[in-house]
Motif scaffolding. Sequence first.
Motif, short mmCIF file in Angstrom:
data_model
loop_
_atom_site.label_atom_id
_atom_site.label_comp_id
_atom_site.label_asym_id
_atom_site.label_seq_id
_atom_site.Cartn_x
_atom_site.Cartn_y
_atom_site.Cartn_z
N THR A 76 42.73 37.21 52.37
CA THR A 76 43.04 38.91 52.15
C THR A 76 44.29 39.26 52.36
OG1 THR A 76 40.43 39.19 53.23
CG2 THR A 76 41.99 41.21 53.17
N LEU A 77 45.02 38.87 53.42
CA LEU A 77 46.29 39.02 53.63
C LEU A 77 47.24 38.68 52.54
CD1 LEU A 77 48.59 39.88 55.52
CD2 LEU A 77 48.72 37.51 56.37
N MET A 78 47.00 37.60 51.91
CA MET A 78 47.79 37.06 50.59
C MET A 78 47.65 38.11 49.43
SD MET A 78 47.13 33.60 48.33
CE MET A 78 45.72 34.29 47.45
N GLY A 79 46.38 38.71 49.36
CA GLY A 79 45.99 39.56 48.24
C GLY A 79 46.60 40.78 48.39
N ILE A 80 46.49 41.31 49.69
CA ILE A 80 46.95 42.75 49.89
C ILE A 80 48.65 42.87 49.79
CG2 ILE A 80 47.29 44.43 51.90
CD1 ILE A 80 44.61 43.67 52.94
N ILE A 81 49.29 41.73 50.33
CA ILE A 81 50.78 41.45 50.16
C ILE A 81 51.17 41.61 48.66
CG2 ILE A 81 52.96 40.06 50.53
CD1 ILE A 81 51.70 39.52 53.31
N LEU A 82 50.40 40.73 47.97
CA LEU A 82 50.74 40.71 46.43
C LEU A 82 50.60 41.87 45.75
CD1 LEU A 82 49.47 37.16 45.57
CD2 LEU A 82 52.05 37.87 46.04
N GLU A 83 49.41 42.70 46.13
CA GLU A 83 49.24 44.08 45.57
C GLU A 83 50.09 44.85 45.96
OE1 GLU A 83 47.56 47.93 45.67
OE2 GLU A 83 47.22 46.72 47.31
N ALA A 118 42.25 38.51 40.51
CA ALA A 118 40.97 37.91 41.11
C ALA A 118 41.64 36.72 41.80
CB ALA A 118 39.92 37.61 40.08
N ALA A 119 42.30 35.88 41.14
CA ALA A 119 42.82 34.64 41.70
C ALA A 119 44.16 34.77 42.87
CB ALA A 119 43.22 33.58 40.70
N THR A 120 44.52 35.91 42.91
CA THR A 120 45.59 36.11 44.05
C THR A 120 45.10 37.02 45.15
OG1 THR A 120 46.47 37.65 42.33
CG2 THR A 120 47.47 35.61 42.34
N THR A 121 44.74 38.21 44.68
CA THR A 121 44.43 39.50 45.46
C THR A 121 43.02 39.20 46.07
OG1 THR A 121 43.66 40.85 43.96
CG2 THR A 121 45.85 41.04 44.46
N GLY A 122 41.85 38.89 45.17
CA GLY A 122 40.69 38.63 45.57
C GLY A 122 40.09 40.00 46.14
N VAL A 123 40.65 41.01 45.82
CA VAL A 123 39.84 42.26 46.35
C VAL A 123 39.68 43.19 45.01
CG1 VAL A 123 40.22 44.13 47.91
CG2 VAL A 123 41.32 42.12 48.45
N VAL A 124 38.32 43.53 44.99
CA VAL A 124 38.24 44.38 44.02
C VAL A 124 38.84 45.61 43.89
CG1 VAL A 124 36.09 45.63 42.57
CG2 VAL A 124 35.92 43.08 43.63
N ALA A 125 38.61 46.36 44.99
CA ALA A 125 39.41 47.61 44.97
C ALA A 125 40.80 47.73 44.52
CB ALA A 125 39.29 48.20 46.61
N ALA A 126 41.63 46.69 44.96
CA ALA A 126 42.97 46.61 44.56
C ALA A 126 43.20 46.36 43.37
CB ALA A 126 43.82 45.41 45.45
N ALA A 127 42.17 45.40 42.63
CA ALA A 127 42.49 45.03 41.29
C ALA A 127 42.07 46.52 40.40
CB ALA A 127 41.48 44.31 40.78
N VAL A 128 41.01 47.02 40.56
CA VAL A 128 40.39 48.30 39.82
C VAL A 128 41.37 49.35 39.82
CG1 VAL A 128 38.70 49.84 39.37
CG2 VAL A 128 38.01 47.52 39.91
N ILE A 129 41.81 49.87 41.38
CA ILE A 129 42.53 50.92 41.32
C ILE A 129 43.95 50.68 40.54
CG2 ILE A 129 43.99 52.08 43.25
CD1 ILE A 129 41.33 51.79 44.84
N SER A 130 44.50 49.50 40.84
CA SER A 130 45.89 48.97 40.24
C SER A 130 45.80 49.34 38.77
CB SER A 130 46.30 47.66 40.61
OG SER A 130 46.57 47.43 41.82
#
Length: 592
Positions: A76-83, A118-130
Amino acid sequence: MTAFITANFVPLLFCGLLIFLLSGFPVAFSLAATGLFFGYIGMEVGLFPSNLFQALPLRVFGIMQNDTLLAIPFFTLMGIILERSRMAEDLLSTIAQVFGPVRGGLAVAVVLVGALLAATTGVVAAAVISMGLISLPIMLRYGYNRTIAMGTITASGTLAQAIPPSLVLIVLADQLGRSVGDMYAGALVPGLMLVGLYLLFIAGVAIVLPKWVPALPPEARIYTEPNGASGHRSLLVLLAVCAAASWYWSTQHEAIINPMIGREIAAGGDEVVIMSITVGSVLALAIALLNRLLRLGLLSRLAEQVTFVLIPPLVLIFLVLGTIFLGVATPTEGGAMGALGALIMAAGRRTLSMKLLREAMENTTKLSIFVLFILIGSTVFSFTFNAADGHIWVEHLFDKLPGGQLGFLIFVNFLVFVLGMFIDFFEIAFIVVPLLAPVAQSLDIDLIWFGVILAMNLQTSFLTPPFGFALFYLRSVAARQDYTDKVTGKLIPAVTTAQIYKGSIAFIILQIIMVVVVIAYPNLVTGHIGQAVKVDNETVQEMLQDMAPPAEDEEPAAEGEADPLKPAEEPAASTEEDPMKALQESLKNEKK
């Protein structure tokens, strides 16, 4: 009354949980309250002993000591920082330039970026909103059909549920009692196949209805050469060189890696693919760096931009998954390495700040606590449920289902699909999966296969109305009123909720097709997982007899003298035979 409660305790338990949930009480506390309340009732009516919950504190401490769940905050930390480091924005703009000149290129870029996120952030909200903020205005600007645009963005964002390193796969592996690494390996091919299915659908739309997915006009292409060339030829040459290097590595992978890690068995196909792509990606990055530093002029602007934007997250993904598949790192260690890599990438992009780090840590902590409390609540609920032999009651529910394994899988997938319309995937994983896992195991269903099927099905929960979370995420960033586009000056009509819902239908059907394919072809999952060596009972008995020490009062026969208690035709056993070697040889023979 006591007899009625005793005879119908498990159905009453589920009814009580439903009442708690409908009252609006938080799910984690609803689970715990139901378990404690009905456990107390069971003790009062004599169904349970008075010390029923004596072992419950140990269960809770066992959850907090579970090393597998540590992977959740790391990924989760990896994904949020990359996003938060604006990686999604750069990926979308760059890949859109690569595929933009062809019909459907923008939609293809959204799908590919969705898979990478998906393979980096792993968070649906971050991907869809971005992607909703970045790509939706561009799609509407150049005349994309709204159904295709909305569906592509929401469906691509949900790929985070099925492609490793997915949080859903970690939770499912924990609930099913299986290795996270095996779950990742099993989900890799179906996840990539789903991406391919999305791309095929977009290609079909581009052929049948080309006006729905127009190409980018020439004025929208920003990475052109001084002579007007697009730069695609240079990119294709670089891709061919890296592909050749990846292919060569795949032929030498075992010869290089096996001696390094002391392995004698053959490498898995997923491991070879991941490491081969890693080698090709590192080579592309090295060529681009040398070209820029030495000003060689070998690469076009487009090729350089693609390399510097696309390759670093690819290398991070493949290093994390590659070390897990190699067995060098556990998923928890891989997640920690991914989080460190994300910090390094953010620092290299000069976007890492104390504010970003504080926000990432706060969001990671919130999500981790959310998962932990739901897990504790479900543990309290399952404690009472198992004490009442609820698993036997659930197994009896499926006794009359026709079709054996297939009938069970069809019913379970229908149940999960319907539940996904109303409740979150974490809640399904913690409430429903523990009830279904014993039944699946009793039907001799591979639990890794079962977990991947559920993960593919849970992905639809983000797209199905009325409570599809991906639909809500896109609704939150899509234009609610008509606006004037800053580039073209045209008036763009507002995006309606009905258009967002309509766009998800085609991709829901594609996801259901993929679930059916995984059910029909289990080798897509189990074919990439190392199978345990099976030894029959006779072999085990023989090995135990060979390893048994001689009796203390038994004296060995003199050299050259026959043992009177042993038949003459039976040869004397060698005193130098190592029983452990015999065990290893037997295991090797069984494996062959």
